[in-house]
Design a protein around this motif. Structure first.
Motif, PDB file in Angstrom:
ATOM      1  N   ASN A 247       0.834  -1.214   0.000  1.00 41.38           N
ATOM      2  CA  ASN A 247       0.000   0.000   0.000  1.00 41.38           C
ATOM      3  C   ASN A 247       0.860   1.253   0.000  1.00 41.38           C
ATOM      4  OD1 ASN A 247      -2.778  -0.733  -0.140  1.00 41.38           O
ATOM      5  ND2 ASN A 247      -2.641  -1.569   1.936  1.00 41.38           N
ATOM      6  N   LYS A 248       1.992   1.199   0.721  1.00 47.19           N
ATOM      7  CA  LYS A 248       2.915   2.338   0.707  1.00 47.19           C
ATOM      8  C   LYS A 248       3.494   2.520  -0.695  1.00 47.19           C
ATOM      9  CE  LYS A 248       5.511   5.675   2.089  1.00 47.19           C
ATOM     10  NZ  LYS A 248       4.913   7.008   2.344  1.00 47.19           N
ATOM     11  N   ALA A 249       3.832   1.408  -1.356  1.00 49.43           N
ATOM     12  CA  ALA A 249       4.351   1.488  -2.722  1.00 49.43           C
ATOM     13  C   ALA A 249       3.322   2.116  -3.650  1.00 49.43           C
ATOM     14  CB  ALA A 249       4.735   0.094  -3.218  1.00 49.43           C
ATOM     15  N   LEU A 250       2.049   1.794  -3.448  1.00 49.42           N
ATOM     16  CA  LEU A 250       0.994   2.360  -4.293  1.00 49.42           C
ATOM     17  C   LEU A 250       0.760   3.837  -3.998  1.00 49.42           C
ATOM     18  CD1 LEU A 250      -1.492  -0.646  -4.344  1.00 49.42           C
ATOM     19  CD2 LEU A 250      -0.255   0.327  -6.309  1.00 49.42           C
ATOM     20  N   GLU A 251       1.097   4.277  -2.807  1.00 45.92           N
ATOM     21  CA  GLU A 251       1.054   5.719  -2.526  1.00 45.92           C
ATOM     22  C   GLU A 251       2.103   6.443  -3.367  1.00 45.92           C
ATOM     23  OE1 GLU A 251       1.467   6.556   1.605  1.00 45.92           O
ATOM     24  OE2 GLU A 251      -0.218   5.265   2.200  1.00 45.92           O
ATOM     25  N   LEU A 252       3.257   5.789  -3.539  1.00 46.28           N
ATOM     26  CA  LEU A 252       4.329   6.385  -4.333  1.00 46.28           C
ATOM     27  C   LEU A 252       4.007   6.344  -5.816  1.00 46.28           C
ATOM     28  CD1 LEU A 252       7.397   4.831  -2.473  1.00 46.28           C
ATOM     29  CD2 LEU A 252       6.599   7.197  -2.335  1.00 46.28           C
ATOM     30  N   ASP A 253       3.411   5.247  -6.263  1.00 46.01           N
ATOM     31  CA  ASP A 253       3.012   5.104  -7.669  1.00 46.01           C
ATOM     32  C   ASP A 253       1.705   4.313  -7.717  1.00 46.01           C
ATOM     33  OD1 ASP A 253       2.628   4.726 -10.331  1.00 46.01           O
ATOM     34  OD2 ASP A 253       4.508   3.667 -10.712  1.00 46.01           O
ATOM     35  N   PRO A 254       0.573   5.006  -7.826  1.00 43.19           N
ATOM     36  CA  PRO A 254      -0.731   4.331  -7.821  1.00 43.19           C
ATOM     37  C   PRO A 254      -0.934   3.352  -8.972  1.00 43.19           C
ATOM     38  CG  PRO A 254      -0.985   6.706  -7.471  1.00 43.19           C
ATOM     39  CD  PRO A 254       0.436   6.467  -7.898  1.00 43.19           C
ATOM     40  N   HIS A 255      -0.060   3.407  -9.983  1.00 41.46           N
ATOM     41  CA  HIS A 255      -0.236   2.551 -11.162  1.00 41.46           C
ATOM     42  C   HIS A 255       0.775   1.409 -11.212  1.00 41.46           C
ATOM     43  CE1 HIS A 255      -2.958   5.651 -12.549  1.00 41.46           C
ATOM     44  NE2 HIS A 255      -2.003   6.534 -12.389  1.00 41.46           N
ATOM     45  N   SER A 256       1.505   1.182 -10.135  1.00 42.91           N
ATOM     46  CA  SER A 256       2.534   0.141 -10.136  1.00 42.91           C
ATOM     47  C   SER A 256       1.912  -1.250 -10.267  1.00 42.91           C
ATOM     48  CB  SER A 256       3.362   0.209  -8.845  1.00 42.91           C
ATOM     49  OG  SER A 256       4.199  -0.923  -8.731  1.00 42.91           O
ATOM     50  N   HIS A 257       2.199  -1.930 -11.378  1.00 46.88           N
ATOM     51  CA  HIS A 257       1.695  -3.289 -11.586  1.00 46.88           C
ATOM     52  C   HIS A 257       2.262  -4.243 -10.540  1.00 46.88           C
ATOM     53  CE1 HIS A 257       0.470  -1.553 -15.292  1.00 46.88           C
ATOM     54  NE2 HIS A 257       1.656  -1.579 -15.850  1.00 46.88           N
ATOM     55  N   ASP A 258       3.532  -4.078 -10.220  1.00 50.88           N
ATOM     56  CA  ASP A 258       4.183  -4.971  -9.265  1.00 50.88           C
ATOM     57  C   ASP A 258       3.557  -4.854  -7.880  1.00 50.88           C
ATOM     58  OD1 ASP A 258       6.242  -6.006 -11.026  1.00 50.88           O
ATOM     59  OD2 ASP A 258       7.031  -3.979 -10.989  1.00 50.88           O
ATOM     60  N   ALA A 259       3.301  -3.608  -7.439  1.00 47.00           N
ATOM     61  CA  ALA A 259       2.706  -3.403  -6.122  1.00 47.00           C
ATOM     62  C   ALA A 259       1.295  -3.980  -6.071  1.00 47.00           C
ATOM     63  CB  ALA A 259       2.695  -1.915  -5.778  1.00 47.00           C
ATOM     64  N   LYS A 260       0.527  -3.792  -7.141  1.00 46.24           N
ATOM     65  CA  LYS A 260      -0.834  -4.335  -7.180  1.00 46.24           C
ATOM     66  C   LYS A 260      -0.812  -5.865  -7.170  1.00 46.24           C
ATOM     67  CE  LYS A 260      -3.042  -0.447  -9.575  1.00 46.24           C
ATOM     68  NZ  LYS A 260      -3.737  -0.012 -10.809  1.00 46.24           N
ATOM     69  N   THR A 261       0.121  -6.443  -7.913  1.00 44.28           N
ATOM     70  CA  THR A 261       0.228  -7.900  -7.934  1.00 44.28           C
ATOM     71  C   THR A 261       0.587  -8.435  -6.553  1.00 44.28           C
ATOM     72  OG1 THR A 261       0.865  -7.921 -10.263  1.00 44.28           O
ATOM     73  CG2 THR A 261       1.450  -9.849  -8.970  1.00 44.28           C
ATOM     74  N   GLY A 262       1.557  -7.783  -5.910  1.00 44.73           N
ATOM     75  CA  GLY A 262       1.929  -8.199  -4.557  1.00 44.73           C
ATOM     76  C   GLY A 262       0.783  -8.044  -3.571  1.00 44.73           C
ATOM     77  N   LEU A 263       0.043  -6.934  -3.703  1.00 47.01           N
ATOM     78  CA  LEU A 263      -1.107  -6.707  -2.827  1.00 47.01           C
ATOM     79  C   LEU A 263      -2.149  -7.804  -3.020  1.00 47.01           C
ATOM     80  CD1 LEU A 263      -2.073  -4.517  -0.787  1.00 47.01           C
ATOM     81  CD2 LEU A 263      -3.344  -3.493  -2.681  1.00 47.01           C
ATOM     82  N   GLY A 264      -2.386  -8.158  -4.283  1.00 45.60           N
ATOM     83  CA  GLY A 264      -3.327  -9.242  -4.560  1.00 45.60           C
ATOM     84  C   GLY A 264      -2.852 -10.557  -3.970  1.00 45.60           C
ATOM     85  N   GLY A 265      -1.543 -10.824  -4.070  1.00 43.21           N
ATOM     86  CA  GLY A 265      -0.982 -12.035  -3.484  1.00 43.21           C
ATOM     87  C   GLY A 265      -1.161 -12.081  -1.973  1.00 43.21           C
ATOM     88  N   ALA A 266      -1.040 -10.911  -1.328  1.00 42.18           N
ATOM     89  CA  ALA A 266      -1.229 -10.848   0.126  1.00 42.18           C
ATOM     90  C   ALA A 266      -2.680 -11.154   0.498  1.00 42.18           C
ATOM     91  CB  ALA A 266      -0.817  -9.474   0.646  1.00 42.18           C
ATOM     92  N   PHE A 267      -3.619 -10.627  -0.294  1.00 42.92           N
ATOM     93  CA  PHE A 267      -5.033 -10.908  -0.035  1.00 42.92           C
ATOM     94  C   PHE A 267      -5.342 -12.392  -0.236  1.00 42.92           C
ATOM     95  CE2 PHE A 267      -6.035  -6.254  -0.850  1.00 42.92           C
ATOM     96  CZ  PHE A 267      -6.415  -6.007   0.464  1.00 42.92           C
TER      97      PHE A 267
END
Length: 335
Positions: A247-267
């Motif tokens: 979520n912190k990474a997405l604050e830095l770049d709301p469009h980061s594919h990697d951060a979204k993928t990792g977030l999905g993996g955590a869920f």
């Protein structure tokens, strides 16, 4: 956590810095015919013998705005030269904001719209912003990923080289570390990040976590350090810490594919499958290198008992790996 480990291995071995686009320097730039926000039709082929600098950017993205501002400054040196700048935003971006941002910041470059994301696909855009230099003959000479500290110097040097004002030797001299002042915090943060990568490569996860945490302490806006830390938390079966970090990474770049993928993996790890599917689908839509994303989607659907959907996602992941040979990340490339 085999897939997470594989993702980390690819993150380790394939550097993000060299690959802004999929097309190597020296190859012909694909033509495009796009319409600007002002209704002007622009094509690469109709360049009137000019060098063309293309900046693909996003609204609500700090580095994109910095690149545009720096380009304005550099272009003052080329106002009487055969150089033009075209900026491009995706059709699903906030076009009203693109118009107001360029007006408010006195950015007078044309803003054309990639409605069908054809340019994005043809060039293989990997990161925002991406800057591409095309010479008078339509050949790609250089590309710049993101907005490095040396952006101005790179942008100026690459344009001079494309114009024929300097040769390769003079370009190298111009870009020499002796002529470019480096940000010490950036260098230290990068050193610690690279150290964390080495620890990860050798399976020393706790040392990797400590090192990448220090990298973030030195430079809190180092996006790739946050992403690496998030994946390390997943490797340690700590989805709550991973969620916070991504979520912190997405604050830095709301469009980061990697951060979204990792977030999905955590869920997925937490069993919150509907949330996982929603964010992973979002990550996959805008990401042409979504192997990891499709894998996580397959896993989420499998846990929900949706066998057909799960198989479809797994097939997509395998298909991209086989046919594209590109890893599921905007920051990695598999040769």
């Amino acid at each position: 956590m085999i897939i997470t480990a594989l993702a980390l291995v690819f993150l380790i071995f394939f550097s993000p810095v060299s690959y802004a686009i999929n097309i190597p320097a020296g190859k012909a730039a694909p033509d495009f015919n796009l319409t600007s926000l002002a209704g002007q039709h622009l094509s690469l082929n109709k360049n009137d013998g000019k060098v063309t600098a293309i900046i693909y950017w996003r609204t609500e993205h700090k580095r994109s705005l910095l690149a545009l501002k720096d380009a304005i400054e550099v272009m003052k040196k080329f106002k009487d030269k055969n150089v033009r700048v075209i900026t491009i935003v995706a059709g699903n971006d906030r076009l009203d904001l693109a118009k107001s941002m360029t007006a408010d910041n006195k950015i007078n470059f044309p803003v054309v719209v990639d409605y069908g994301r054809q340019f994005y696909s043809d060039y293989g855009i990997r990161v925002y912003p991406t800057t591409v230099i095309v010479d008078k003959e339509g050949i790609i000479t250089h590309s710049i990923p993101s907005h490095p500290l040396t952006f101005k110097k790179l942008f100026e040097g690459y344009i001079k080289k494309a114009l024929g004002e300097i040769d390769e030797s003079k370009l190298n001299d111009m870009l020499s570390p002796h002529n470019v002042k480096a940000d010490k915090t950036h260098l230290e943060s990068t050193r610690l990040y690279n150290l964390a990568m080495k620890f990860t490569e050798n399976g020393m996860i706790e040392l990797a976590v400590n090192s990448v945490r220090k990298s973030i302490e030195v430079k809190p806006d180092m996006l790739k350090s946050h992403i690496l830390l998030g994946f390390l938390y997943l490797e340690m079966d700590d989805p709550d810490s991973a969620l916070t970090t991504f979520n912190k990474a997405l604050e830095l770049d709301p469009h980061s594919h990697d951060a979204k993928t990792g977030l999905g993996g955590a869920f997925v790890m937490k069993g919150e499958l509907d949330k996982a599917i929603e964010i992973l689908n979002d990550a996959a839509i805008a990401n042409p290198y979504a192997q990891m994303t499709y894998y996580e989607l397959g896993k989420a659907y499998e846990l929900k008992g949706e066998k057909d959907k799960s198989i479809e996602m797994y097939k997509k992941a395998i298909e991209k790996i086989i046919h594209k040979q590109i890893l599921p990340s905007s920051i990695s490339k598999c040769k």
